[in-house]
Design an enzyme around this catalytic site. Structure first.
Site, PDB file in Angstrom:
ATOM      1  N   CYS A  40       6.627   8.712  -3.183  1.00 15.28           N
ATOM      2  CA  CYS A  40       5.267   8.339  -3.575  1.00 15.28           C
ATOM      3  C   CYS A  40       4.300   9.253  -2.820  1.00 15.28           C
ATOM      4  O   CYS A  40       4.705  10.287  -2.294  1.00 15.28           O
ATOM      5  CB  CYS A  40       4.990   6.850  -3.329  1.00 15.28           C
ATOM      6  SG  CYS A  40       4.925   6.349  -1.596  1.00 15.28           S
TER       7      CYS A  40
ATOM      8  N   ARG B 209       4.937   2.268  -1.755  1.00 17.23           N
ATOM      9  CA  ARG B 209       5.838   2.200  -2.910  1.00 17.23           C
ATOM     10  C   ARG B 209       7.228   2.776  -2.668  1.00 17.23           C
ATOM     11  O   ARG B 209       8.235   2.141  -3.005  1.00 17.23           O
ATOM     12  CB  ARG B 209       5.200   2.905  -4.115  1.00 17.23           C
ATOM     13  CG  ARG B 209       3.952   2.236  -4.616  1.00 17.23           C
ATOM     14  CD  ARG B 209       3.266   3.042  -5.697  1.00 17.23           C
ATOM     15  NE  ARG B 209       2.748   4.301  -5.133  1.00 17.23           N
ATOM     16  CZ  ARG B 209       2.252   5.291  -5.861  1.00 17.23           C
ATOM     17  NH1 ARG B 209       2.212   5.200  -7.178  1.00 17.23           N
ATOM     18  NH2 ARG B 209       1.777   6.380  -5.284  1.00 17.23           N
TER      19      ARG B 209
ATOM     20  N   ASP C 169      -0.454   2.272  -7.209  1.00 22.86           N
ATOM     21  CA  ASP C 169      -0.396   2.346  -5.754  1.00 22.86           C
ATOM     22  C   ASP C 169      -1.145   1.158  -5.146  1.00 22.86           C
ATOM     23  O   ASP C 169      -2.370   1.060  -5.282  1.00 22.86           O
ATOM     24  CB  ASP C 169      -1.020   3.662  -5.287  1.00 22.86           C
ATOM     25  CG  ASP C 169      -0.765   3.948  -3.826  1.00 22.86           C
ATOM     26  OD1 ASP C 169      -0.441   3.010  -3.065  1.00 22.86           O
ATOM     27  OD2 ASP C 169      -0.903   5.131  -3.436  1.00 22.86           O
TER      28      ASP C 169
END
Length: 152
Positions: free
Chosen positions: A8, A14, A125
């Site tokens: 990420c 994440r 996100d």
């Protein structure tokens, strides 16, 4: 050994969540010896700060009963492309950033996690949305679909 790298932006929300969830899934199936699983980010600022997993990610994992150890952010490196079999990004922007670091995806190793599902899309996100529950659900869906795609 199947080597998987989840990626990420900052490697604190994440991608460590995906790493941990996927590690737990393969462990439950008794397949942990068949995998090497890690995560990284496309930006290096958290690595410079030695940043660990975001508190929101830790909180959702604890609430869901997912076991984890601390993970410290690191930036993806060009050599990771040759090492890992799968480089799994959380969104399209991550893919673009990964390619700017590693170069051309000649072996077609780079995908989005939710590309393995029936509803390909980005994983939002939670650093920006604040919605760790939605991220968790998307990551679980993606990890389940990815594992199924491996046909082990």
């Amino acid at each position: 050994m199947i080597k998987v790298l989840f990626v990420c932006l900052g490697n604190i929300c994440r991608s460590p969540m995906a790493q941990i969830i996927f590690e737990n899934m393969v462990k439950e199936l008794g397949l942990e010896n068949k995998f090497e699983i890690d995560s990284a980010g496309t930006e290096g600022y958290n690595e410079l700060c030695n940043a660990g997993i975001h508190r929101g990610t830790k909180e959702i994992l604890r609430r869901k009963g997912v076991a984890f150890a601390e993970h410290y952010s690191r930036k993806i490196r060009q050599k990771d492309y040759e090492y890992y079999d799968y480089i799994i990004a959380m969104d399209k922007e991550n893919i673009d950033d990964i390619k700017s670091i590693i170069g051309h995806d000649k072996d077609k190793k780079i995908t989005r996690l939710l590309d393995y599902t029936n509803k390909p899309r980005n994983i939002k996100d939670p650093w920006y949305t604040g919605n760790f529950d939605e991220t968790y659900e998307d990551v679980v869906e993606g990890c389940e679909a990815f594992l199924k795609s491996l046909k082990l």
